[in-house]
Design a protein around this motif. Sequence first.
Motif, PDB file in Angstrom:
ATOM      1  N   GLY A   6      -4.384 -12.009   6.920  1.00  0.00           N
ATOM      2  CA  GLY A   6      -3.391 -12.914   7.474  1.00  0.00           C
ATOM      3  C   GLY A   6      -3.517 -13.073   8.967  1.00  0.00           C
ATOM      4  N   VAL A   7      -4.747 -13.011   9.473  1.00  0.00           N
ATOM      5  CA  VAL A   7      -5.025 -13.205  10.895  1.00  0.00           C
ATOM      6  C   VAL A   7      -6.131 -14.247  11.021  1.00  0.00           C
ATOM      7  N   VAL A   8      -5.877 -15.297  11.788  1.00  0.00           N
ATOM      8  CA  VAL A   8      -6.839 -16.393  11.909  1.00  0.00           C
ATOM      9  C   VAL A   8      -7.077 -16.733  13.376  1.00  0.00           C
ATOM     10  N   LEU A   9      -8.324 -16.752  13.771  1.00  0.00           N
ATOM     11  CA  LEU A   9      -8.718 -17.162  15.122  1.00  0.00           C
ATOM     12  C   LEU A   9      -8.886 -18.683  15.138  1.00  0.00           C
TER      13      LEU A   9
ATOM     14  N   PHE B  45       1.443 -18.087   6.880  1.00  0.00           N
ATOM     15  CA  PHE B  45       2.761 -18.111   6.243  1.00  0.00           C
ATOM     16  C   PHE B  45       2.673 -17.750   4.756  1.00  0.00           C
ATOM     17  N   LYS B  46       1.479 -17.736   4.186  1.00  0.00           N
ATOM     18  CA  LYS B  46       1.320 -17.286   2.798  1.00  0.00           C
ATOM     19  C   LYS B  46       1.598 -15.791   2.675  1.00  0.00           C
ATOM     20  N   TYR B  47       1.391 -15.068   3.780  1.00  0.00           N
ATOM     21  CA  TYR B  47       1.535 -13.614   3.758  1.00  0.00           C
ATOM     22  C   TYR B  47       2.892 -13.138   4.258  1.00  0.00           C
ATOM     23  N   ASP B  48       3.582 -13.974   5.012  1.00  0.00           N
ATOM     24  CA  ASP B  48       4.853 -13.553   5.607  1.00  0.00           C
ATOM     25  C   ASP B  48       5.657 -14.782   5.996  1.00  0.00           C
ATOM     26  N   ASN B  49       6.957 -14.617   6.121  1.00  0.00           N
ATOM     27  CA  ASN B  49       7.823 -15.713   6.552  1.00  0.00           C
ATOM     28  C   ASN B  49       7.925 -15.806   8.067  1.00  0.00           C
TER      29      ASN B  49
ATOM     30  N   ASN C  61       3.806  -9.181   9.429  1.00  0.00           N
ATOM     31  CA  ASN C  61       3.716  -7.920   8.700  1.00  0.00           C
ATOM     32  C   ASN C  61       2.451  -7.892   7.857  1.00  0.00           C
ATOM     33  N   GLY C  62       1.405  -7.407   8.451  1.00  0.00           N
ATOM     34  CA  GLY C  62       0.126  -7.315   7.751  1.00  0.00           C
ATOM     35  C   GLY C  62      -0.764  -6.364   8.502  1.00  0.00           C
ATOM     36  N   GLY C  63      -1.871  -6.005   7.886  1.00  0.00           N
ATOM     37  CA  GLY C  63      -2.807  -5.096   8.536  1.00  0.00           C
ATOM     38  C   GLY C  63      -4.216  -5.363   8.065  1.00  0.00           C
ATOM     39  N   SER C  64      -5.174  -4.641   8.641  1.00  0.00           N
ATOM     40  CA  SER C  64      -6.593  -4.799   8.309  1.00  0.00           C
ATOM     41  C   SER C  64      -7.077  -6.223   8.541  1.00  0.00           C
TER      42      SER C  64
ATOM     43  N   ASP D 258      -0.501  22.885  -1.939  1.00  0.00           N
ATOM     44  CA  ASP D 258      -0.480  21.782  -2.900  1.00  0.00           C
ATOM     45  C   ASP D 258      -0.181  20.504  -2.127  1.00  0.00           C
ATOM     46  N   ILE D 259      -1.107  19.554  -2.173  1.00  0.00           N
ATOM     47  CA  ILE D 259      -0.970  18.330  -1.391  1.00  0.00           C
ATOM     48  C   ILE D 259      -1.202  17.111  -2.271  1.00  0.00           C
ATOM     49  N   VAL D 260      -0.275  16.171  -2.224  1.00  0.00           N
ATOM     50  CA  VAL D 260      -0.481  14.864  -2.838  1.00  0.00           C
ATOM     51  C   VAL D 260      -1.069  13.941  -1.783  1.00  0.00           C
ATOM     52  N   VAL D 261      -2.211  13.328  -2.089  1.00  0.00           N
ATOM     53  CA  VAL D 261      -2.759  12.276  -1.233  1.00  0.00           C
ATOM     54  C   VAL D 261      -2.353  10.965  -1.898  1.00  0.00           C
ATOM     55  N   LEU D 262      -1.427  10.265  -1.254  1.00  0.00           N
ATOM     56  CA  LEU D 262      -0.826   9.084  -1.852  1.00  0.00           C
ATOM     57  C   LEU D 262      -1.570   7.834  -1.382  1.00  0.00           C
ATOM     58  N   CYS D 263      -2.011   7.028  -2.340  1.00  0.00           N
ATOM     59  CA  CYS D 263      -2.801   5.842  -2.006  1.00  0.00           C
ATOM     60  C   CYS D 263      -2.424   4.695  -2.933  1.00  0.00           C
ATOM     61  N   GLY D 264      -3.196   3.603  -2.828  1.00  0.00           N
ATOM     62  CA  GLY D 264      -2.990   2.468  -3.731  1.00  0.00           C
ATOM     63  C   GLY D 264      -1.860   1.564  -3.293  1.00  0.00           C
ATOM     64  N   GLY D 265      -0.876   1.403  -4.174  1.00  0.00           N
ATOM     65  CA  GLY D 265       0.246   0.523  -3.859  1.00  0.00           C
ATOM     66  C   GLY D 265      -0.008  -0.899  -4.335  1.00  0.00           C
ATOM     67  N   ASN D 266       0.811  -1.824  -3.830  1.00  0.00           N
ATOM     68  CA  ASN D 266       0.715  -3.215  -4.276  1.00  0.00           C
ATOM     69  C   ASN D 266       0.504  -4.189  -3.114  1.00  0.00           C
ATOM     70  N   SER D 267      -0.020  -3.694  -1.999  1.00  0.00           N
ATOM     71  CA  SER D 267      -0.247  -4.576  -0.851  1.00  0.00           C
ATOM     72  C   SER D 267      -1.643  -5.181  -0.903  1.00  0.00           C
ATOM     73  N   THR D 268      -1.899  -6.097   0.021  1.00  0.00           N
ATOM     74  CA  THR D 268      -3.228  -6.715   0.122  1.00  0.00           C
ATOM     75  C   THR D 268      -4.275  -5.702   0.588  1.00  0.00           C
ATOM     76  N   GLU D 269      -3.820  -4.547   1.045  1.00  0.00           N
ATOM     77  CA  GLU D 269      -4.731  -3.507   1.528  1.00  0.00           C
ATOM     78  C   GLU D 269      -4.897  -2.367   0.524  1.00  0.00           C
ATOM     79  N   ARG D 270      -4.615  -2.640  -0.716  1.00  0.00           N
ATOM     80  CA  ARG D 270      -4.702  -1.620  -1.773  1.00  0.00           C
ATOM     81  C   ARG D 270      -6.076  -0.946  -1.820  1.00  0.00           C
ATOM     82  N   GLU D 271      -7.146  -1.745  -1.809  1.00  0.00           N
ATOM     83  CA  GLU D 271      -8.485  -1.177  -1.946  1.00  0.00           C
ATOM     84  C   GLU D 271      -8.854  -0.304  -0.747  1.00  0.00           C
ATOM     85  N   VAL D 272      -8.429  -0.728   0.444  1.00  0.00           N
ATOM     86  CA  VAL D 272      -8.677   0.073   1.643  1.00  0.00           C
ATOM     87  C   VAL D 272      -7.954   1.411   1.523  1.00  0.00           C
ATOM     88  N   SER D 273      -6.729   1.370   1.045  1.00  0.00           N
ATOM     89  CA  SER D 273      -5.927   2.576   0.876  1.00  0.00           C
ATOM     90  C   SER D 273      -6.581   3.537  -0.113  1.00  0.00           C
ATOM     91  N   ILE D 274      -7.103   3.014  -1.211  1.00  0.00           N
ATOM     92  CA  ILE D 274      -7.774   3.871  -2.193  1.00  0.00           C
ATOM     93  C   ILE D 274      -8.987   4.549  -1.569  1.00  0.00           C
TER      94      ILE D 274
END
Length: 343
Positions: A186-189, A204-208, A180-183, A2-18
Motif C-alpha cells: 500500500g505504498v506507491v511512488l 485506499f484499497k488498504y485503508d480508509n 496502516n500498513g507495513g512491508s 516454554d516459548i510460543v513464537v506467534l506468527c501468521g495472522g490475516n494481514s497482507t504481511e502473513r507470509e513475511v510473518s511466517i
Amino acid sequence: MDIVVLCGGNSTEREVSISSGYNVCQALREKNHNAILMDVFFGMDNCDIFETSKSTYDVTKEKDYIKSLSTKVKETEEKRKSFFGNNVIEICKKADIVFLALHGKNGEDGKCQAAFDLYGIKYTGSGHLASAMGMDKAVTKQIFMSKGVPTAKSVWVKKGEDTDLNRLNMSLPLVVKACNGGSSVGVVLVKDEKDYQNAVEECFKYDNEILIEDFIEGREFSIGVLNGKALPIVEIIPREGWYDYENKYKDGATTHVCPANLSDELTEKMQQVAVDACDAIGCSLCSRADVMMDKAGNMFCLEVNTLPGMTSTSLIPDEARAIGVDYPSLCNKIVELSLNKYK
C-alpha cells in the motif's frame, strides 16, 4: 523456557510473518528453549503441545502446515468473528513468554498486545499503545512533529476528502501510503501526474486513511534500537527501483551495507534521530527507524517499526551481526529483555 513464537495472522504481511516466525523458532530451539511455532489466526488442537515438543518437534513441518492454511484465510474470516485461532490464548497462557513475530494488522497494531495485557500473557516488543501509534503512519507523523523529530512534509487524507495536490499544497514527486500498513504494502511512488489518482485509489484499497508525503531523493538507511541504544546503521541499496515489497523480501534484490559508509559525525547524528523517533512513539526493547538523507545531509525519519522483521533478508539481524551478535543470540536477547520489563 516454554516459548510460543506467534506468527501468521490475516494481514497482507502473513507470509513475511511466517518467515520471521520460522527463523525465530529455530533460533530459540538452538538456544535450548522449548519453542513452538503457532499461527495466531488458526491456532492448533493440541493444548499440551509443550509436553511433546520438549523431545520431538519439527519446526519446518509446522511452518509448511501454517503456510498451507494461507489459502483459507478469507474463507475463515467470513465464517467466524473472532480473531484468535483455536486454543491460542490457552497455549499462550502456558508459555513463559510469547515471541511476537507478527506483522501488519491485528498483530503489529497493538490489538494482540492489549489482549495479552488483559490476559496476563507476557510478550516481546513494545506495549499496546506504542504499537498502535507506530502502526499508524499519520499518527506517527503528528508525534514526530510535536517532538521535533525531523520528518518529510506530508498531508493526512481520509477517504472522501479532497486529494487535489494544488489545494493540499503538495507537488510531485511524492509517495502515497496507506496509513496502516507495513512491508511497503500500500505504498506507491508517484513521479508523473497521470499516475497520481491511480496511486490514491490503490492505497485506499488498504485503508480508509492515506498519507501523501514528499519524496526524499537520497540515500536510505535503517537503524535498529535495542533496549534504548542504536545499533550500527545499515544502508539499503536496491539493485533496481526503490525499496518496495519485492526488493525487501527477494534474496539478492537489495544490498545491505552495515555499518553504513558515513562519517562519525553523521553516524552519531542519525543514530540519535532513530533513538529520538522510537522514544517519541514509546517503543521499547527492539524497534527500528527508517531514515532518508538527502544530498545536503538533511535527515528525515519516515517511520518506526515496533516489530521489526526477522526474515533472512531483514535488517535488524544484519545490524546485530555487525557488533558480533549472531541471529540465535539476538532472539535470545530479545526474550531476556522482554522478561525484564515484567519484573
